[in-house]
Structure formats: C-alpha cells, structure tokens
Design an enzyme around this catalytic site. Structure first.
Site, short mmCIF file in Angstrom:
data_model
loop_
_atom_site.label_atom_id
_atom_site.label_comp_id
_atom_site.label_asym_id
_atom_site.label_seq_id
_atom_site.Cartn_x
_atom_site.Cartn_y
_atom_site.Cartn_z
N GLU A 182 0.82 -1.20 0.00
CA GLU A 182 0.00 0.00 0.00
C GLU A 182 0.86 1.26 0.00
O GLU A 182 1.95 1.28 0.55
CB GLU A 182 -0.92 -0.01 1.22
CG GLU A 182 -2.01 -1.04 1.04
CD GLU A 182 -2.72 -1.40 2.32
OE1 GLU A 182 -3.94 -1.23 2.39
OE2 GLU A 182 -2.07 -1.87 3.26
N CYS B 121 3.42 8.27 1.61
CA CYS B 121 3.91 7.23 2.52
C CYS B 121 4.14 5.96 1.69
O CYS B 121 3.21 5.41 1.12
CB CYS B 121 2.85 7.03 3.61
SG CYS B 121 3.28 5.79 4.81
N CYS C 134 6.52 -7.70 6.82
CA CYS C 134 7.69 -7.24 7.57
C CYS C 134 8.12 -8.33 8.54
O CYS C 134 7.28 -8.99 9.16
CB CYS C 134 7.36 -5.96 8.35
SG CYS C 134 8.78 -5.30 9.26
N CYS D 166 6.51 -6.23 15.11
CA CYS D 166 6.12 -5.41 16.27
C CYS D 166 4.69 -5.76 16.70
O CYS D 166 3.82 -6.00 15.86
CB CYS D 166 6.22 -3.92 15.94
SG CYS D 166 7.89 -3.45 15.50
N CYS E 33 1.59 -3.62 15.28
CA CYS E 33 1.59 -3.26 13.86
C CYS E 33 0.93 -4.35 13.02
O CYS E 33 1.31 -5.52 13.09
CB CYS E 33 3.03 -3.05 13.40
SG CYS E 33 3.18 -2.78 11.63
N GLY F 5 6.66 -2.50 5.84
CA GLY F 5 8.02 -3.00 5.78
C GLY F 5 9.04 -2.18 6.54
O GLY F 5 8.79 -1.05 6.93
N HIS G 221 8.97 3.85 20.89
CA HIS G 221 7.82 3.20 21.55
C HIS G 221 7.98 2.85 23.02
O HIS G 221 7.00 2.48 23.67
CB HIS G 221 7.38 1.94 20.79
CG HIS G 221 7.18 2.17 19.34
ND1 HIS G 221 6.38 3.18 18.85
CD2 HIS G 221 7.69 1.55 18.24
CE1 HIS G 221 6.41 3.16 17.53
NE2 HIS G 221 7.20 2.19 17.13
N CYS H 45 -1.22 4.84 10.06
CA CYS H 45 -0.01 4.09 10.41
C CYS H 45 -0.36 2.73 10.99
O CYS H 45 -1.21 2.63 11.85
CB CYS H 45 0.76 4.78 11.52
SG CYS H 45 1.35 6.36 11.07
N1 SAH Z 1 9.22 -0.31 9.74
C1 SAH Z 1 9.43 1.06 9.91
C2 SAH Z 1 8.55 1.91 9.02
C3 SAH Z 1 7.13 1.48 8.83
S1 SAH Z 1 6.08 1.62 10.22
C4 SAH Z 1 9.27 1.46 11.36
O1 SAH Z 1 8.81 0.64 12.15
O2 SAH Z 1 9.65 2.58 11.68
C5 SAH Z 1 5.80 3.38 10.28
C6 SAH Z 1 5.39 3.89 11.66
O3 SAH Z 1 4.09 3.46 12.02
C7 SAH Z 1 6.32 3.41 12.76
O4 SAH Z 1 6.65 4.45 13.64
C8 SAH Z 1 5.45 2.41 13.45
O5 SAH Z 1 5.87 2.22 14.75
C9 SAH Z 1 4.09 3.03 13.35
N2 SAH Z 1 3.01 2.08 13.60
C10 SAH Z 1 2.98 0.78 13.30
N3 SAH Z 1 1.81 0.22 13.67
C11 SAH Z 1 1.08 1.22 14.22
C12 SAH Z 1 -0.25 1.28 14.75
N4 SAH Z 1 -1.03 0.20 14.78
N5 SAH Z 1 -0.68 2.48 15.19
C13 SAH Z 1 0.09 3.56 15.12
N6 SAH Z 1 1.34 3.57 14.62
C14 SAH Z 1 1.83 2.41 14.17
FE1 SF4 Z 2 7.77 -3.76 10.66
FE2 SF4 Z 2 7.69 -1.13 11.25
FE3 SF4 Z 2 5.51 -2.70 11.52
FE4 SF4 Z 2 7.55 -2.98 13.22
S1 SF4 Z 2 6.25 -1.16 12.97
S2 SF4 Z 2 6.42 -4.65 12.20
S3 SF4 Z 2 9.28 -2.63 11.86
S4 SF4 Z 2 6.54 -2.22 9.61
#
Ligand code: SAH
Ligand code: SF4
Length: 383
Positions: free
Chosen positions: A92, A105, A112, A116, A119, A168, A224, A349
């Site tokens: 996306e 974005c 990925c 996390c 996510c 990713g 985080h 996000c």
């Molecule tokens: N993998 C990289 C970039 C993609 S995620 C990273 O982790 O930085 C982009 C951002 O979205 C990151 O800061 C991530 O922590 C945040 N993010 C992921 N899942 C989320 C969620 N469910 N709610 C809010 N932010 C989230």
């Molecule tokens: Fe991957 Fe970023 Fe999501 Fe963590 S927050 S699982 S590093 S995409």
C-alpha cells in the site's frame, strides 16, 4: 530475457545501462528526466531523444509501476492505493495532502519480519523485499495519478515529501532502498531535498551507519518505549540492538548532519507505554541520563495507536496522550501529537496489511474491478 524496467535505476545505473546500449551519459540524463519529471512511459513520445535510441529502448526496456488493484479516497483527502506485487502479495501507498505539503507514505517490503506487537504489517509476517522499481514505482505512479486527478499545471508536483513509513522495514531492504532514495533526491528526477525524504526504522543499527555514509536523508526512529524490557516486548528487534546502541547510532547519524535532528516515534498504547513514570523515563533517556544512552537532538512524535482486531491493544485516551506530551514539553523535549489521517479507509499508520494474500483472489478482483474508486464519504478526494 525479459524487458528491463527503467524505474529500477538511479541516474548512475541508467547511465551504465545506456552505456551498454552505446549511448552517452547525457542521453541517460534526458531519458531520466522524461521518466521522472514528465512521468512518461512511452518511448515514442520522448521527442528530443534520438529516434535510434527510442527504437532501441522499445525493444528491450519498459517503464512500469506495480499493477494497481484499488484506489480509495478518504473523507479527509487521504488517498490509498493498493498494488499487486505478484504471488498474492500486495503493498500500500498513501498520499496525505496538507495545506503546505503533500506527503507520500511509501512501502519498502511486502509484509515485515520485525513483528512489532502493535503493527498490522508485523502480524502479517514477511513475504519479500520490494525491488527498487517497485519502491520508485509508487512515487512515479502517485505523481502521474495526482497530476491528472488534481489537474496540476505542467511542472508542478503533488508530492513534496516522502516518508518510508508504509509496509516493511526499509533498512532490512537496504540494497533496493538506496537507489530509490537517490532517484527521489536527484534534480533530474523528483528533486526532493534531503530533509523532505524520511526513512523510518525500528532500529537496524548497522544500517543506520551505512545510510549516514550513503544517503543521509531525514531519519525517524520508532522508539515506543524508554527502557529495554518494555521495548523488547513491543519491538522484538530491540533484543538484537538495545536502546543504548540505537541511540549511539542516532548520535553518529547526526554527526554527519549538524543541523538535523532525529524524529522519535512513539505509538501510544493504553496502560502499556503511556504512564507518567514512563514519560519521565523517556525525558531522562533523551537527555542522556539513563544507562549508557547518549543525549540526543530529537523531536518526539506521539502517534495514537491505530487499533486492529488481532492486536489485543487499546489506543491511549486523548487525555493520557495530552498528559504524556505535557510532561515531555515541560522538560524541554519538543513534542508533537500526530493527527490520525485516513482512518476511514484503514490508511493510518500500522493499519497497512496488504489485504490480499491469495494470488487467485488478486486476479479475480482485478478482473472484476480494475480500479475501484470510492470516496468513503461525500466530498472525498483531494480537490
Ligand atoms: N518499519 C518502519 C517503518 C514502517 S512503520 C518502522 O517501524 O519505523 C511506520 C510507523 O508506524 C512506525 O513508527 C510504526 O511504529 C508506526 N506504527 C505501526 N503500527 C502502528 C499502529 N497500529 N498504530 C500507530 N502507529 C503504528
Ligand atoms: Fe515492521 Fe515497522 Fe511494523 Fe515494526 S512497525 S512490524 S518494523 S513495519
């Protein structure tokens, strides 16, 4: 051998490719401008290129973004595109218009591997790295589509900022990422300034050092949590690269760019990482008063958690986010709270999960609805 996709190359790569066709570097430059400044995919329309080169290219090369599956526009103007990247994988790309900028974005991987807790992409697991052409292709496509949709005059750009915050972990796809960043920065292509291109990472320490040497764009680090115990639970990569090492790498990164700062992202999870005690610990951390971590020139960006069913986590209330932000600000830490955009189309996000898992499903969908455009509410779109 299949045709070469010219979106795969930065300018040096394209020059080397053209050299192989017996063409001079300035021809590569002209071609590069056609591809990225004009968004042209049809060689026969590249009027100032020698006909012999156009004919040569037509036989061996293509200009191709990933195939579009759907387009959705949110009531707030956010647009989300879903692209088919083969074998049942989809990624996306999200466009977020604001008064003074247009942010794209971009995704770097299908799925990925970091996993996390909070996510949606992480829950989906890892499928594969995107190629440079698939990363650049998202920007190439978005510019073309937005120019048409917004009726922009020739030469005007829709995208002023790129954030590698889609699906990713960009620093786990380093080899494809760096040429893509170079295309974004190149004056013969998108000409974005170094500060308007942001790589967001969960903290792949050795690659932060390499990025500093190869292409020091703006860096966002997904923090985080202010201590290793909690961070390792939320971001499993922390077990490999703990906080002190991560913040040391951030400091080294800033050594290369004395006027810059690092954005620290902090996803606000109710009663998990949003207590006043953790806010105070976070202040001590960025001031260099916790363990071996150095003080860091940074801005804190608090992101209200965007829930998805399997996470079992809850978004912090606005009151808790405000109280957390206030504690940081009182201690002199520059802190912003991110507005959630595109909520109604799951474009916020961490909600990007590349809904399509099964190849047959992708194809069926594409046959039935080649381009699905539905405004989520009246007045949707970016006009
Ligand atoms: N993998 C990289 C970039 C993609 S995620 C990273 O982790 O930085 C982009 C951002 O979205 C990151 O800061 C991530 O922590 C945040 N993010 C992921 N899942 C989320 C969620 N469910 N709610 C809010 N932010 C989230
Ligand atoms: Fe991957 Fe970023 Fe999501 Fe963590 S927050 S699982 S590093 S995409």
């Amino acid at each position: 051998m299949g045709a070469v996709n010219l979106l795969e190359f930065d300018l040096d790569g394209l020059a080397a490719y053209c050299d192989g066709l017996g063409e001079k570097r300035f021809r590569a430059q002209q071609l590069f401008r056609w591809l990225h400044q004009r968004g042209e995919a049809d060689f026969s329309r590249m009027s100032d290129l020698a006909r012999s080169l156009r004919d040569k290219l037509a036989g061996v090369a293509v200009v191709q973004a990933p195939a579009l599956i759907s387009e959705q526009a949110s009531a707030d103007g956010t647009i989300k595109w879903l692209f088919d990247v083969g074998q049942g994988n989809a990624v996306e790309t999200v466009f977020i218009p604001e008064v003074d900028r247009g942010t794209l974005c971009v995704s770097s991987q299908a799925g990925c591997a970091v996993g996390c807790r909070f996510c949606a992409t992480g829950h989906q697991g890892f499928s594969r790295n995107l190629r440079t052409a698939e990363i650049v292709g998202q920007l190439w496509f978005a510019e073309r589509r937005l120019r048409e949709k917004l009726q922009l005059p020739e030469g005007e750009r829709a995208v002023s900022n790129v954030v590698m915050m889609g699906m990713g972990e960009p620093l786990q796809n380093y080899a494809a990422l760096v040429p893509a960043l170079r295309v974004m920065l190149d004056d013969h292509a998108y000409g974005l300034s170094r500060r308007r291109v942001t790589v967001s990472t969960s903290g792949v320490v050795p690659m932060i050092d390499r990025l500093r040497d190869d292409c020091p764009v703006a860096l966002a680090v997904s923090l985080h949590a202010p201590n290793d115990a909690l961070r390792s639970e939320l971001v499993p990569l922390n077990r490999k690269y703990p906080l002190a090492e991560l913040l040391q790498a951030c400091t080294r990164y800033l050594d290369a760019a004395p006027r810059d700062f690092i954005t620290l992202e902090y996803c606000m999870l109710h009663e998990v990482n949003d207590t006043p005690e953790l806010a105070r610990q976070l202040v001590r951390l960025v001031h260099g008063l916790e363990g071996d971590a150095p003080a860091l020139r940074c801005k804190l960006n608090l992101i209200p958690f965007n829930p998805f069913p399997e996470s079992g986590l809850v978004r912090s209330t606005p009151q808790r986010v405000a109280a957390f932000a206030e504690l940081l600000r009182e201690a002199g830490v520059v802190t912003t709270v991110r507005k959630t955009r595109g909520d109604d189309i799951a474009a916020a996000c961490g909600q990007l999960a590349g809904e399509v898992q099964d190849r047959t499903q992708v194809h069926q969908r594409m046959r039935r609805v080649p381009v699905r455009i539905h405004a989520a509410a009246s007045g949707g779109g970016v006009a």
